[in-house]
Design a protein around this motif. Structure first.
Motif, PDB file in Angstrom:
ATOM      1  N   UNK A 104       0.775  -1.129  -0.057  1.00 53.49           N
ATOM      2  CA  UNK A 104      -0.028  -0.079  -0.032  1.00 53.49           C
ATOM      3  C   UNK A 104       0.973   1.223   0.044  1.00 53.49           C
ATOM      4  N   UNK A 105       0.171   2.479  -0.336  1.00 53.95           N
ATOM      5  CA  UNK A 105       0.877   3.614  -0.259  1.00 53.95           C
ATOM      6  C   UNK A 105       1.492   3.969   1.276  1.00 53.95           C
ATOM      7  N   UNK A 106       2.800   4.711   1.381  1.00 54.16           N
ATOM      8  CA  UNK A 106       3.017   5.223   2.629  1.00 54.16           C
ATOM      9  C   UNK A 106       3.077   6.604   2.581  1.00 54.16           C
ATOM     10  N   UNK A 107       2.899   7.540   3.580  1.00 54.96           N
ATOM     11  CA  UNK A 107       3.244   9.023   3.603  1.00 54.96           C
ATOM     12  C   UNK A 107       3.711   9.211   5.226  1.00 54.96           C
ATOM     13  N   UNK A 108       4.896   9.832   4.820  1.00 56.73           N
ATOM     14  CA  UNK A 108       5.758  10.170   6.429  1.00 56.73           C
ATOM     15  C   UNK A 108       5.900  11.569   6.543  1.00 56.73           C
ATOM     16  N   UNK A 109       5.782  11.847   7.680  1.00 56.47           N
ATOM     17  CA  UNK A 109       5.800  13.333   8.215  1.00 56.47           C
ATOM     18  C   UNK A 109       7.004  13.336   9.274  1.00 56.47           C
ATOM     19  N   UNK A 110       7.708  14.355   9.132  1.00 56.14           N
ATOM     20  CA  UNK A 110       8.904  14.620  10.005  1.00 56.14           C
ATOM     21  C   UNK A 110       9.434  15.946  10.113  1.00 56.14           C
ATOM     22  N   UNK A 111       9.991  16.281  11.155  1.00 52.83           N
ATOM     23  CA  UNK A 111      10.633  17.526  11.786  1.00 52.83           C
ATOM     24  C   UNK A 111      12.082  17.317  11.298  1.00 52.83           C
ATOM     25  N   UNK A 112      12.686  18.586  10.680  1.00 48.17           N
ATOM     26  CA  UNK A 112      14.142  18.503  10.336  1.00 48.17           C
ATOM     27  C   UNK A 112      15.062  18.556  11.546  1.00 48.17           C
ATOM     28  N   UNK A 113      14.563  18.930  12.694  1.00 44.05           N
ATOM     29  CA  UNK A 113      15.408  18.825  14.044  1.00 44.05           C
ATOM     30  C   UNK A 113      15.513  17.501  14.543  1.00 44.05           C
ATOM     31  N   UNK A 114      14.627  16.525  14.113  1.00 40.22           N
ATOM     32  CA  UNK A 114      14.395  15.441  14.881  1.00 40.22           C
ATOM     33  C   UNK A 114      15.519  14.456  13.843  1.00 40.22           C
ATOM     34  N   UNK A 115      16.729  14.678  14.301  1.00 36.68           N
ATOM     35  CA  UNK A 115      18.082  14.121  13.397  1.00 36.68           C
ATOM     36  C   UNK A 115      17.850  12.571  13.336  1.00 36.68           C
ATOM     37  N   UNK A 116      17.739  12.098  14.647  1.00 37.74           N
ATOM     38  CA  UNK A 116      17.874  10.869  15.154  1.00 37.74           C
ATOM     39  C   UNK A 116      16.720   9.838  13.866  1.00 37.74           C
TER      40      UNK A 116
ATOM     41  N   UNK B 200       5.942   5.780  -1.915  1.00 40.56           N
ATOM     42  CA  UNK B 200       6.209   6.572  -0.628  1.00 40.56           C
ATOM     43  C   UNK B 200       6.392   7.914  -0.891  1.00 40.56           C
ATOM     44  N   UNK B 201       5.927   8.883  -0.226  1.00 42.56           N
ATOM     45  CA  UNK B 201       5.960  10.144  -0.140  1.00 42.56           C
ATOM     46  C   UNK B 201       6.114  10.935   1.189  1.00 42.56           C
ATOM     47  N   UNK B 202       6.730  11.905   1.426  1.00 39.03           N
ATOM     48  CA  UNK B 202       7.133  12.369   2.691  1.00 39.03           C
ATOM     49  C   UNK B 202       7.210  14.083   2.851  1.00 39.03           C
ATOM     50  N   UNK B 203       7.166  14.633   3.824  1.00 41.47           N
ATOM     51  CA  UNK B 203       7.292  15.912   4.150  1.00 41.47           C
ATOM     52  C   UNK B 203       8.284  16.283   5.375  1.00 41.47           C
ATOM     53  N   UNK B 204       9.192  16.879   5.112  1.00 40.24           N
ATOM     54  CA  UNK B 204      10.111  17.284   6.332  1.00 40.24           C
ATOM     55  C   UNK B 204       9.930  18.710   6.510  1.00 40.24           C
ATOM     56  N   UNK B 205       9.306  19.130   7.776  1.00 38.39           N
ATOM     57  CA  UNK B 205       9.146  20.676   8.019  1.00 38.39           C
ATOM     58  C   UNK B 205      10.494  21.231   8.550  1.00 38.39           C
ATOM     59  N   UNK B 206      10.585  22.359   8.064  1.00 38.08           N
ATOM     60  CA  UNK B 206      12.072  23.078   8.576  1.00 38.08           C
ATOM     61  C   UNK B 206      11.850  23.710   9.839  1.00 38.08           C
ATOM     62  N   UNK B 207      12.674  23.783  10.848  1.00 34.81           N
ATOM     63  CA  UNK B 207      12.597  24.297  12.077  1.00 34.81           C
ATOM     64  C   UNK B 207      11.724  23.898  12.913  1.00 34.81           C
ATOM     65  N   UNK B 208      11.348  22.411  12.671  1.00 34.93           N
ATOM     66  CA  UNK B 208      10.437  21.591  13.581  1.00 34.93           C
ATOM     67  C   UNK B 208      10.948  20.421  14.194  1.00 34.93           C
ATOM     68  N   UNK B 209      10.563  20.191  15.374  1.00 38.60           N
ATOM     69  CA  UNK B 209      11.253  18.998  16.132  1.00 38.60           C
ATOM     70  C   UNK B 209      10.464  17.508  16.157  1.00 38.60           C
ATOM     71  N   UNK B 210      10.860  16.794  16.736  1.00 38.10           N
ATOM     72  CA  UNK B 210      10.161  15.493  17.101  1.00 38.10           C
ATOM     73  C   UNK B 210       8.815  15.980  17.650  1.00 38.10           C
ATOM     74  N   UNK B 211       7.602  15.045  17.488  1.00 40.95           N
ATOM     75  CA  UNK B 211       6.249  15.228  18.516  1.00 40.95           C
ATOM     76  C   UNK B 211       5.626  16.441  17.808  1.00 40.95           C
ATOM     77  N   UNK B 212       5.890  17.064  16.842  1.00 44.21           N
ATOM     78  CA  UNK B 212       5.223  18.267  16.414  1.00 44.21           C
ATOM     79  C   UNK B 212       4.029  18.250  16.368  1.00 44.21           C
ATOM     80  N   UNK B 213       3.103  17.128  16.216  1.00 44.73           N
ATOM     81  CA  UNK B 213       1.602  17.194  16.104  1.00 44.73           C
ATOM     82  C   UNK B 213       0.951  16.993  17.118  1.00 44.73           C
ATOM     83  N   UNK B 214       1.729  17.050  18.555  1.00 36.77           N
ATOM     84  CA  UNK B 214       1.151  16.544  19.726  1.00 36.77           C
ATOM     85  C   UNK B 214       0.727  18.079  20.310  1.00 36.77           C
TER      86      UNK B 214
END
Length: 272
Positions: free
Chosen positions: A199-211, A230-244
């Motif tokens: 199936x398709x996968x989409x990933x969402x990440x923060x650029x400061x979440x280096x690990x 697979x598609x993904x977004x990396x958000x600038x100046x954003x860390x881990x758990x940015x959706x919480x």
């Protein structure tokens, strides 16, 4: 809008429990969103996310992976997990993975609290592996597709956060009927595992979440080489758990953009 929410027991021997939500006026069978918890469990935040997908017109279901036969195991009871969360939130993020820093902070707690926090922390961060939960997640998607009166016969997509993000990716490798999977700042499946993704996968990440984020380009290349979507977004100046939105790491701009992309992605996955 009125939501119908309930805790549901399911599984061969009703050994699993999950939080389910849907619009009360939605009487037809609905496509479903499986919401996979962060390491904090099916807390108020995960229940809120589940409600959001229900308000968007889905049957939304969040299995409590920390419960056995309907009850949390002792080290992972809600109040114990909250105690660890409060403790960790009082420390700089660098201390989370630094035993020396953590031990210094723990030493300031009274002996009883120190013992509780230590045991729960070790269970949450050291005694749990993603593979421990995959059979429960497979039982959950089976229940949603085949037994749940509100979603019987409909498609299922998954979304997970941190630990749950990794599990969402892993589920896409194990559940041949999964329609789509979203990973929020979670580890990617191994190259061996991803060969089984259907199936398709989409990933969402923060650029400061280096690990996590530093490994995304390699994952994308592996997916491409294996003919996977697979598609993904990396958000600038954003860390881990940015959706919480209960955490200091919350980034409203990234979270808003990610949520509308997820809704569009799920719509496409469930209407092909």
């Amino acid at each position: 809008m009125v939501l119908e929410t309930q805790w549901v027991r399911y599984g061969k021997n009703k050994e699993h429990i999950g939080y389910m939500a849907k619009m009360d006026r939605a009487n037809e069978n609905l496509p479903a969103v499986l919401v996979i918890q962060e390491i904090w469990g099916v807390d108020e935040h995960i229940q809120d996310i589940t409600n959001r997908f229900a308000q968007a017109g889905y049957l939304a279901f969040a299995p409590d992976l920390y419960a056995k036969n309907g009850e949390r195991i002792e080290e992972l009871r809600t109040e114990r997990v909250k105690e660890v969360k409060v403790f960790l939130d009082s420390l700089p993020h660098s201390a989370w993975n630094n035993p020396g820093e953590r031990d210094q902070a723990l030493a300031k707690l009274n002996a009883e609290k120190q013992d509780r926090v230590t045991k729960t922390f070790e269970k949450m961060f050291g005694g749990i592996h993603s593979s421990d939960y995959i059979e429960e997640l497979l039982a959950t998607t089976k229940y949603i597709r085949e037994e749940c009166p509100s979603s019987n016969g409909q498609g299922v997509v998954s979304i997970g956060f941190c630990m749950g993000g990794a599990l969402s990716g892993l589920l896409s490798c194990r559940d041949e009927q999964l329609n789509g999977a979203v990973i929020f700042y979670g580890n990617a499946p191994s190259e061996d595992e991803l060969q089984n993704i259907n199936c398709p996968i989409y990933g969402f990440y923060g650029d400061q979440d280096k690990r996590i984020t530093d490994n995304v380009p390699a994952f994308a290349e592996q997916m491409k080489q294996n003919g996977k979507n697979f598609d993904y977004q990396i958000y600038p100046q954003t860390g881990h758990a940015f959706f919480n939105d209960t955490r200091a790491s919350y980034n409203v701009v990234a979270a808003r953009d990610a949520f509308q992309r997820v809704l569009s992605f799920f719509h496409d996955c469930l209407n092909q």
